[in-house]
Design a protein around this motif. Structure first.
Motif: not given
Length: 300
Positions: A41-45, A48-50
């Motif tokens: 979840i963290e890497k996916s978010i 998206i942000i980056a």
């Protein structure tokens, strides 16, 4: 009283069905041919942000529709099935295909969630084997479901705080079912610079797909679309990405946030919001907030 008995009967019937297939899955040691790589979840978010990525998510409902089976709030169609297949097999650096990470490691989830996914894979696992690409890395669809199904909910507040960074100081347009009311009554989207809404049918939204897409394409290219519209959102986020927008299939994130705030331990209804997964979640009170009504661009 009669309505209450129907709710109880539906719940009992559902639980018996799930338990039956869950036992079959365990007894027969059924396994998927393809175990996909799914980022956290963290890497996916963070991705998206980056990179300001767009997102299309696939869960049990989308896969049933690919298999030409209707779900509770969307009638199946040949066109919808073909479009979902197109999206799940698409490859674009800034459009993320998200799937569940429930193909293995189910111990992190609640008993109810474990039973659900075992039943789903027993009945429909062949569809995932058909359309997933071996060796490909996927992103995590639970970015929008970071609370209810997890046995430990300790990380849920952190995940929501990460999600909020996606729309921080952005002008956002919700494309949502007319009863979804994303963000009404909570602070999930308070850090957005502005909010507008395109309201769509709460059921069978794909029947109005052309009109929904047309209205979305009239909007400024700098807006961030957050789409809560079932499998229609999966396709729409992809088409808007190809048209030069950032669009995220945001799914049930608002309801998950409401459940977090309530400390709910099972899927319950939320006043003034449509909750498809709660047995009484379609009985909603009307929203009276003036800000909400001022945000509405149109209804499709």
């Amino acid at each position: 009283m009669k309505y209450s008995m129907k709710i109880i009967a539906d719940k009992v019937r559902y639980n018996l069905t799930v338990e039956f297939y869950n036992i079959l899955y365990l007894l027969l040691r059924k396994k998927q041919q393809i175990i996909p790589i799914v980022l956290s979840i963290e890497k996916s978010i963070e991705k998206i942000i980056a990179d300001q990525c767009s997102v299309s998510r696939f869960g049990d409902g989308e896969m049933l529709l690919i298999g030409k089976k209707s779900i509770r709030f969307q009638q199946q169609s040949e066109l919808l099935s073909c479009r979902l297949i197109e999206v799940i097999q698409s490859r674009n650096d800034k459009h993320l295909v998200c799937i569940s990470d429930s193909f293995q490691g189910l111990e992190r989830y609640t008993r109810r969630a474990r039973r659900f996914w075992r039943t789903h894979f027993y009945l429909y696992g062949n569809l995932w084997d058909t359309y997933l690409i071996p060796g490909r890395s996927y992103y995590n669809t639970f970015i929008t479901r970071p609370y209810m199904d997890f046995k430990s909910k300790a990380l849920s507040p952190r995940w929501f705080n990460l999600l909020k960074r996606i729309w921080d100081q952005r002008s956002i347009i919700f494309i949502e079912g007319e009863k979804s009311r994303l963000g009404v009554g909570n602070d999930l989207f308070d850090n957005a610079s502005s909010i507008q809404r395109i309201l769509c049918p709460p059921v069978n939204a794909f029947d109005k797909y052309g009109a929904i897409l047309e209205k979305a394409l009239e909007q400024d290219k700098n807006v961030l679309f957050l789409i809560a519209l079932g499998p229609t959102a999966t396709v729409l986020a992809y088409d808007l990405y190809r048209a030069g927008y950032q669009a995220i299939d945001i799914g049930h994130v608002d309801i998950e946030y409401e459940w977090l705030r309530m400390g709910a331990m099972h899927k319950v209804s939320v006043p003034s919001k449509y909750v498809n997964e709660a047995l009484t979640g379609k009985e909603i009170a009307l929203a009276t907030e003036e800000d909400y009504h001022r945000q509405i661009i149109c209804s499709v």
